[in-house]
Design an enzyme around this catalytic site. Structure first.
Site, mmCIF file in Angstrom:
data_model
loop_
_atom_site.group_PDB
_atom_site.id
_atom_site.type_symbol
_atom_site.label_atom_id
_atom_site.label_comp_id
_atom_site.label_asym_id
_atom_site.label_seq_id
_atom_site.Cartn_x
_atom_site.Cartn_y
_atom_site.Cartn_z
ATOM 1 C CG ASP A 33 29.532 4.760 36.164
ATOM 2 O OD1 ASP A 33 29.558 4.529 37.382
ATOM 3 O OD2 ASP A 33 30.522 5.134 35.515
ATOM 4 C CD GLU A 143 31.776 9.334 35.452
ATOM 5 O OE1 GLU A 143 32.231 8.412 34.752
ATOM 6 O OE2 GLU A 143 30.555 9.485 35.661
#
Length: 249
Positions: A33, A143
């Site tokens: 990420d 997330e």
């Protein structure tokens, strides 16, 4: 995917212009990420982007994955070792709570991990202030949905370009940006403690969460766990709660 990369690049540029800032920075862990965000901010601001390495219990030179990211993205970077700051702060907290007889050792591991995330957040903003940059976060859709981030820690950022992207889409974008295979296939971990794994801590695989976010049917027990996580972490996705305006006497 190229069109989506172009869209996010222009979005970042627009948000920085709106804020009257001069550029952007990102904290780099060495995971996929932060790697994708690193490549994106370099595209958006070739001369005004910065990667920040913030190791705790490790040296900057030992952050090999993170260093490979900045090299691959050709991104300017700074490394700031926070080990001493973290140890001083947490040991002081522990000492004072032990004096009161209130220290809870069962919660110490997670408490320490959250403090690390919040210390990194504070450091990122101090660095951003120096350059008049915005802080770019790395949270993705799984997330965000599960609340798998530290409130006012890695969740404390100005911009979150990956917030609507499933993990599979992040991987696809990483390939399009020429992120190395070693980073793309690295086991997801927030590195909260030795051997920590995102999927083990969540109790769910990213593939399962992605499937749910695509609207597909998943195992009923997994679905219940996901919905419970989403409900319990709703406060993380909101501004601090306050009462309605008082109109009484």
């Amino acid at each position: 995917m190229k069109e989506r990369i172009d869209y996010l690049t222009e979005w970042l540029q627009g948000k920085v212009k709106e804020a009257g800032a001069d550029g952007v920075l990102v904290g780099i862990s060495g995971g996929i990420d932060s790697a994708v965000v690193s490549y994106l901010i370099k595209r958006a601001f070739p001369e005004n982007s910065l990667g920040v390495l913030l190791p705790i219990n490790q040296e900057v030179k030992d952050q090999t994955d993170a260093l490979n990211v900045v090299e691959g993205a050709d991104l300017d970077y700074v490394g700031i070792n926070l080990t001493s700051s973290y140890e001083t702060t947490y040991s002081t907290i522990q000492e004072e709570l032990e004096k009161k007889g209130d220290w809870n050792s069962d919660k110490s591991q997670l408490g320490g991990a959250n403090l690390q995330a919040r210390l990194r957040m504070s450091t990122l903003y101090a660095v951003a202030n120096n350059y008049n940059y915005l802080v770019v976060g790395t949270d993705n859709a799984p997330e965000d949905y599960t609340g798998y981030f530290t409130k006012y820690g890695d969740g404390g950022v100005d911009l979150v370009p990956l917030i609507n992207m499933r993990k599979e889409e992040v991987r696809e974008m990483a390939k399009a940006l020429n992120v190395t295979d070693a980073i793309i296939h690295k086991k997801p971990s927030a590195e909260l403690w030795e051997g920590q794994s995102d999927e083990e801590e969540l109790g769910l695989s990213y593939d399962t969460i992605d499937a749910y976010l695509r609207g597909e049917q998943i195992n009923p027990e997994d679905e219940k766990l996901l919905k419970d996580l989403h409900e319990k972490t709703e406060h993380k996705r909101q501004i601090p709660a306050g009462p309605e305006k008082y109109n009484g006497k």
